[in-house]
Each structure stands twice: as C-alpha cells, then as structure tokens.
Write an enzyme that holds these catalytic residues in place. Structure first.
Site, short mmCIF file in Angstrom:
data_model
loop_
_atom_site.label_atom_id
_atom_site.label_comp_id
_atom_site.label_asym_id
_atom_site.label_seq_id
_atom_site.Cartn_x
_atom_site.Cartn_y
_atom_site.Cartn_z
N PHE A 102 0.84 -1.19 0.00
CA PHE A 102 0.00 0.00 0.00
C PHE A 102 0.87 1.24 0.00
O PHE A 102 1.70 1.43 0.89
CB PHE A 102 -0.91 0.01 1.24
CG PHE A 102 -1.82 -1.19 1.31
CD1 PHE A 102 -3.09 -1.14 0.76
CD2 PHE A 102 -1.38 -2.37 1.89
CE1 PHE A 102 -3.92 -2.25 0.81
CE2 PHE A 102 -2.19 -3.49 1.92
CZ PHE A 102 -3.46 -3.43 1.38
N LYS A 103 0.69 2.07 -1.01
CA LYS A 103 1.38 3.35 -1.08
C LYS A 103 0.40 4.43 -0.62
O LYS A 103 -0.57 4.74 -1.31
CB LYS A 103 1.86 3.63 -2.50
CG LYS A 103 2.64 4.93 -2.67
CD LYS A 103 2.95 5.15 -4.15
CE LYS A 103 3.69 6.46 -4.37
NZ LYS A 103 3.84 6.77 -5.81
N ILE A 104 0.65 4.98 0.57
CA ILE A 104 -0.28 5.90 1.18
C ILE A 104 0.20 7.34 0.95
O ILE A 104 1.27 7.73 1.44
CB ILE A 104 -0.43 5.62 2.69
CG1 ILE A 104 -0.84 4.15 2.92
CG2 ILE A 104 -1.43 6.59 3.32
CD1 ILE A 104 -2.17 3.76 2.32
#
Length: 312
Positions: free
Chosen positions: A173-175
């Site tokens: 997950f790239k937040i």
C-alpha cells in the site's frame, strides 16, 4: 524511538523511486536516454524501480508505448533490481490485461489505483473490492494499491486492511493521502501481517512521520535515490536521530520537487547532469519555468547528489 513494525514475509523494502519517461524535443520516446536514466537510478542506490506511474507521465502514453517501455526497461534492468509496473485503468479487464503483460515481461509487482475517470466517475467499495479481487485472481505477483488524492476515491484503513486479509495478492500500500502517518498506523494495526508493505509516497515529503508510523518502503521521485537511501538506511538500522538529521538536509530539495517542480524535477536534474538528452514533458504539459528550474538546480547543488555528476 524508531518503529519496530516489520512485516513477517516482506519481499520488497527500501527506496523504489519512480522512473521518468524520457522524450526527445519532438515528443517521441527517447529509449537511449531511458536506459541511461535507469542505469543512473540503479547506480544511485535504488532498491527497486517503479515505471509508468503518474510521475512517469503515464497519462500521455499510448498502449503501444506502454508495452514498448515495459519491455525495454525490464530487459535493460535484467534483474538488477525488482521493477514495479503501474497498470491503472478504469476498466477491470484492461487493468488485468496490462498487469498480465507486465507479469509476463518480468515485473515484480503491479501498482494500481482504484478505478476512477475524470472528476466525477467513481464506483463504490463493492466494485472496488471486486476489481482488486479479479486482478489478484489473474496474477501471481503482489499488488500495490496506490491510495492517492488524484483518484478522488476515499479508501479507509479498514477497507484496505480487509482487502489485504481477504484478497491473496493485495499486500502493498502506497499511502499518499493527508494524514498519511496516522493512516499507516491504523492500516498496520487493523491488517497485521497481511500488510506486507506499508509504503510512503508523495516524493518523501512525509517520509520521517511515515517511517515512525511503520512504513518499510518509500516511492519517491527518481532524481536522488542516493539521498533518500541515506535516510531510509539509517532509520532501518535504528539510527533515528541520524535519519532525522539527514532528512532535514534533504528536505529543501524534497520540498522543491513536491511543491514546485513536480514531475518535471527529476528530468530537469537528469538533463542538467548529462544523463538524459531532453527534459521536456510531452505536450500539453508545460515545461518548468526557467526561474523555478534555476532554484531547483541551486538547491540540489548544495547537496551534491549523484544526478549532477553521473553523466559528466
């Protein structure tokens, strides 16, 4: 104190910057410059690379060009580092087709935003869940969900954690949303070991808070992975104070990229350093204002990054 979070079976960690797409002055793909760009980014310490992302100007590329770039870059990298390929499309079937091609050509992972189109066309959680479930069923490699404002789609930490726990290949997950560190903490708390890769993005402008929250990867701009590696490596070794000091040193350049130069910054620095032949974006994107470019280069020179020396 440094975060102690570490995914049990994490395959990919560290700095995976976005590779800019290089064009000539007429707007054609410049594959010779593209290969030099990749070689520089690997020499500068990238743990891996990401291609065809928004900072790669993916939105100005034809489908044929996407395949040319994926094949050219993966063949040129030749396994030196893992490569993430962005395959986002509104259509589930198109996203699957793009992702299957990327996997076949050797991608280590695909990065995908939730389906969106324009300013108003969105779908709900049920459709988003099914979108990623169908994509997972078609692949044997990890999927990174890019949680970014550009999609205009709210993805709660609880929903992301549920997808990680229930969809086999959804694990990174790239937040990049506001309050990224808080969201990373909640995602890790809810998802546990299903969250193999909680990652930072947005050109590292929130890198230190995100590392404190448990981020194990950083997807940044492509011009100075040597600088970002110093920060991430010190942090991973438990030397938080050193990492914080290094972050303060590099923050003016990070800020210049994030708030001023945007996706143009990496190519301007690479042309200045003799790595690529042309820094121009593809029309209709405007080139960087000369005064902004001057400020970017002056800010970079104070740090002596490899990008300004590698091609000379």
């Amino acid at each position: 104190m440094a975060s102690t979070y570490s995914a049990r079976n994490a395959r990919y960690q560290g700095v995976f910057p976005v590779v800019p797409t290089t064009f000539d002055a007429r707007g054609n793909l410049d594959l010779a410059s593209q290969k030099r760009c990749v070689d520089f980014m690997i020499d500068a310490g990238s743990n891996g690379l990401c291609i065809l992302a928004n900072f790669s100007e993916q939105f100005v590329l034809s489908d044929i060009e996407r395949e040319i770039l994926t094949k050219t870059i993966l063949e040129h990298v030749a396994g030196r580092v893992p490569v993430i390929v962005t395959t986002t499309h509104f259509s589930t079937e198109v996203t699957i087709a793009r992702s299957v091609v990327a996997q076949h050509l050797g991608a280590a992972m695909v990065m995908v935003m939730p389906p969106y189109h324009g300013a108003t066309i969105r779908v709900g959680e049920a459709q988003i869940y099914d979108y990623f479930a169908r994509l997972s069923d078609a692949l044997d490699i990890p999927i990174m969900i890019q949680d970014a404002p550009v999609s205009g789609t709210a993805l709660s930490a609880a929903f992301l954690a549920r997808m990680a726990q229930e969809i086999e290949n959804v694990s990174y997950f790239k937040i990049e949303t506001a309050g990224a560190a808080s969201k990373l903490r909640e995602l890790i708390r809810l998802g546990g070991d299903a969250i193999e890769g909680p990652w930072d993005g947005e050109e590292a402008i929130t890198l230190m808070p995100d590392l404190d929250a448990g981020a194990t990867g950083a997807m940044t701009g492509g011009a100075y992975p040597d600088g970002i590696r110093k920060i991430v490596d010190a942090y991973a070794a438990g030397r938080r104070d050193e990492a914080a000091d290094l972050y303060q040193q590099w923050l003016p350049l990070i800020n210049y990229e994030n708030r001023q130069g945007w996706l143009l910054a990496a190519k301007s620095l690479m042309q200045e350093g003799g790595i690529i032949a042309c820094e121009a974006p593809r029309h209709p994107l405007p080139s960087m204002h000369p005064d902004t470019r001057k400020g970017l280069i002056e800010t970079a020179r104070k740090l002596d990054p490899l990008v300004l020396r590698w091609g000379r």
